[in-house]
Every structure is written in C-alpha cells, then in structure tokens.
Design a protein around this motif. Structure first.
Motif, PDB file in Angstrom:
ATOM      1  N   LEU A  96       9.522   7.297  -7.907  1.00 18.80           N
ATOM      2  CA  LEU A  96      10.863   6.731  -8.139  1.00 18.80           C
ATOM      3  C   LEU A  96      10.768   5.221  -8.279  1.00 18.80           C
ATOM      4  O   LEU A  96      11.681   4.497  -7.898  1.00 18.80           O
ATOM      5  N   ASP A  97       9.653   4.761  -8.831  1.00 15.25           N
ATOM      6  CA  ASP A  97       9.491   3.326  -9.076  1.00 15.25           C
ATOM      7  C   ASP A  97       9.281   3.122 -10.578  1.00 15.25           C
ATOM      8  O   ASP A  97       8.319   3.675 -11.143  1.00 15.25           O
ATOM      9  N   PRO A  98      10.178   2.346 -11.229  1.00 15.54           N
ATOM     10  CA  PRO A  98      10.027   2.142 -12.675  1.00 15.54           C
ATOM     11  C   PRO A  98       8.678   1.526 -13.068  1.00 15.54           C
ATOM     12  O   PRO A  98       8.284   1.592 -14.232  1.00 15.54           O
ATOM     13  N   PHE A 123       8.294  10.626  -1.397  1.00 13.66           N
ATOM     14  CA  PHE A 123       8.811   9.692  -2.399  1.00 13.66           C
ATOM     15  C   PHE A 123       8.044   8.383  -2.363  1.00 13.66           C
ATOM     16  O   PHE A 123       7.841   7.793  -1.293  1.00 13.66           O
ATOM     17  N   ASP A 124       7.684   7.885  -3.541  1.00 21.36           N
ATOM     18  CA  ASP A 124       7.180   6.524  -3.666  1.00 21.36           C
ATOM     19  C   ASP A 124       8.316   5.666  -4.207  1.00 21.36           C
ATOM     20  O   ASP A 124       8.911   5.999  -5.243  1.00 21.36           O
ATOM     21  N   THR A 125       8.617   4.575  -3.508  1.00 19.26           N
ATOM     22  CA  THR A 125       9.791   3.774  -3.882  1.00 19.26           C
ATOM     23  C   THR A 125       9.410   2.366  -4.349  1.00 19.26           C
ATOM     24  O   THR A 125       8.273   1.942  -4.214  1.00 19.26           O
ATOM     25  N   MET A 126      10.433   1.670  -4.858  1.00 17.58           N
ATOM     26  CA  MET A 126      10.242   0.330  -5.436  1.00 17.58           C
ATOM     27  C   MET A 126      10.020  -0.728  -4.354  1.00 17.58           C
ATOM     28  O   MET A 126      10.433  -0.543  -3.217  1.00 17.58           O
ATOM     29  N   GLY A 137       0.800  -1.231   0.000  1.00 22.48           N
ATOM     30  CA  GLY A 137       0.000   0.000   0.000  1.00 22.48           C
ATOM     31  C   GLY A 137       0.830   1.276   0.000  1.00 22.48           C
ATOM     32  O   GLY A 137       0.314   2.348   0.304  1.00 22.48           O
ATOM     33  N   LYS A 138       2.090   1.172  -0.374  1.00 24.15           N
ATOM     34  CA  LYS A 138       2.960   2.369  -0.386  1.00 24.15           C
ATOM     35  C   LYS A 138       2.451   3.434  -1.357  1.00 24.15           C
ATOM     36  O   LYS A 138       2.332   4.603  -1.014  1.00 24.15           O
ATOM     37  N   THR A 139       2.181   2.978  -2.582  1.00 27.58           N
ATOM     38  CA  THR A 139       1.850   3.951  -3.631  1.00 27.58           C
ATOM     39  C   THR A 139       0.495   4.605  -3.367  1.00 27.58           C
ATOM     40  O   THR A 139       0.341   5.821  -3.470  1.00 27.58           O
ATOM     41  N   CYS A 140      -0.464   3.751  -2.995  1.00 28.93           N
ATOM     42  CA  CYS A 140      -1.794   4.248  -2.632  1.00 28.93           C
ATOM     43  C   CYS A 140      -1.692   5.269  -1.500  1.00 28.93           C
ATOM     44  O   CYS A 140      -2.344   6.314  -1.525  1.00 28.93           O
TER      45      CYS A 140
END
Ligand SMILES: Nc1ncnc2c1ncn2[C@@H]1O[C@H](COP(=O)(O)OP(=O)(O)OP(=O)(O)O)[C@@H](O)[C@H]1O
Ligand SMILES: [Mg+2]
Length: 260
Positions: A39-41, A127-130, A15-18
């Motif tokens: 910052l997540d491909p 930041f949203d990360t991988m 649920g990081k991106t959300c």
C-alpha cells in the motif's frame, strides 16, 4: 483466525518493507499461509518481491477504488501471495476523498469491506505502508487487527512514538475499536546483540512488553537481497539477517491466540 498486521512507522528507511517481506517469508517457512499487501505508491515491496510494477495492469489501487476484487490481482509467489502496487496507487489518496463526496462512504472503509473475506484465506496478512501519514496508511490500519511498530533505535524519540500512538488511537476510536498494538521490533540495529540500545528511556517504558526479544541487526546480505529482489532466505539463508527474521517470526507465531 487471520492475523492482519500493519507494519507501522511514518518515517522512511526504517526497514518496514524489508521486514514485511522477510517476516512474511519466515512465517511461510514455518508453515503459515501469508499474504503481503503493498500500500505504498513507491511500490518497493512489489519490486523487492521481484515483480516489475510496470508490467502490471491492475493493483491495490484498483482494489482500493472497488474496481477489482483482491482475488483478481493476487500474485502467487513461491513463499507468499502478494497484492502488488502500481504507480496509480498515488491517486487512491485523492479518490478516497472523491468516493466520500460521491457515495457518502470513506474509501478507506470500503477498502476493508472489499478485502475482509479474501483475507480469511490466510493465517497472516501484512500491510506495507508509506513513510508519511496518508489515507492509505489509514486504510491499512482500518483493515488490520494488529499493529507492529517498526523501531529504528537511532531515530526513535518520545515525539515520534507519541505521533504514532496518536494515529493508532484516532483509528481505534473512529473506525476500528478492536485494533491493538501487539508488537514492536528493532530493525537495522547496529552492533552485536549485547550492545547498548539507544532508545529513549521513555520509549523503552512505553513500548515495554511490546518489544520482541529479537532485534533485526544491520546485515549486508539483507541490504543486498532487496536489490536482487529476493527474500533473505533465498538470498543468503546462513546470514544473520535470516537468523534474526526467523527468530522474530517464531516469536510472532508464539503470540497466536493471545490477542484474539
Ligand atoms: N537489517 C538491515 N540491514 C541492512 N540494510 C537494511 C536492513 N533492513 C533494511 N535495509 C536497507 O535499508 C533500506 C531501507 O529499507 P526499507 O526499504 O525496508 O525501509 P522502509 O522503512 O520501507 O523505507 P520507506 O519508508 O522509504 O519505504 C533498503 O535499502 C534496505 O535494503
Ligand atoms: Mg517501504
């Protein structure tokens, strides 16, 4: 003072991106100026924001390699500003290594230099990360002032906590001594507020006072909102997801001044 926060967990689907999107939207409703950075491909934050990455020529990748400035690619959305990702971002991981070989400077460090003045325009940068540890995660942690742990109770064990803490510690000692873990929140919690949290007791002890009181409950509207490329306040402002994210954002705002 700008708070620059990495939403952190090196597992997928927690649920990081959300949370990046909805915390950002809630902070904006509370009157804060917010920048979100993909910052997540996999580019999910960009997509959740309603932007089709395929239509973009430049992205966080081009900022990461020093080709453009953040102000050249920033997208202004009704609530938040976004530094979007494109597929190229994957290549930044390799390019960071090349930059070090060619210029003697780590790409991850250059990223901080490229962005720090721009960040000062905002109250919050998130930041949203991988979902796996990479040089892009390091770049986010190096550029940040704070880390929020994103905790999924079912999967959060002593081992995974130890790995995350180690990563933060490594960045602190090598590049960013003032980086602090300033919060942890439970995302996608099943059941009502009163139900038992299946956190390992050691995890509870370690996270202790870092845990925000608000837990983000599992919510159908939150799940559907991502597919509709809307934040939860736009998609269903009466949902419990909207209530939870607003309560969490209020706790975050209450921290202001505490960690500066
Ligand atoms: N509170 C919630 N209730 C219901 N579904 C949720 C909730 N939060 C997230 N989801 C759903 O769970 C899935 C994963 O969420 P998200 O993309 O935010 O996770 P992530 O940690 O960023 O994953 P990854 O690391 O793979 O990028 C998405 O389909 C999202 O819609
Ligand atoms: Mg994600």
């Amino acid at each position: 003072m700008t708070r620059i926060i990495t939403n952190f967990n090196e597992k997928g689907g927690v649920g990081k991106t959300c949370s990046t999107l909805n915390i950002g939207a809630a902070l904006s409703i509370l009157g804060k100026k917010v920048l979100l950075i993909d910052l997540d491909p996999s580019r999910k934050l960009t997509k959740y924001c309603g932007i089709n990455p395929e239509t973009l020529e430049k992205s966080t990748y081009h900022v990461a390699i020093g080709y453009v400035k953040p102000e050249d690619i920033v997208i202004q959305l009704p609530k938040i500003d976004l530094l979007p990702a494109t597929k190229d971002l994957e290549a930044a991981i390799e390019d960071f290594v090349l930059m070090r070989e060619r210029h003697g400077r780590m790409g991850e460090l250059l990223f901080r230099e490229q962005t720090k003045d721009f960040f000062m325009n905002y109250d919050y940068v998130i930041f949203d990360t991988m979902p796996t540890h990479s040089k892009l995660t390091d770049a986010a942690l190096i550029a940040s002032t704070e880390v929020f742990m994103v905790v999924l109770p079912e999967y959060f064990s002593v081992d995974s906590l130890a790995d995350l803490l180690q990563t933060v510690q490594d960045i602190q000692s090598a590049h960013n001594p003032t980086l602090q873990i300033t919060g942890a929140y439970i995302a996608r919690k099943h059941g009502g507020f009163g139900s038992h949290l299946n956190l390992d007791s050691h995890v509870k002890e370690s996270l202790g006072k870092l845990l925000f009181n608000t837990k983000i409950r599992t919510c159908e509207s939150v799940n559907n909102s991502t597919g509709h490329h809307r934040d939860i306040f736009e998609y269903d402002k009466k949902s419990r997801g909207a209530k939870d994210y607003m309560a969490l954002a209020k706790e975050i705002v209450q921290q202001e001044g505490k960690y500066e």
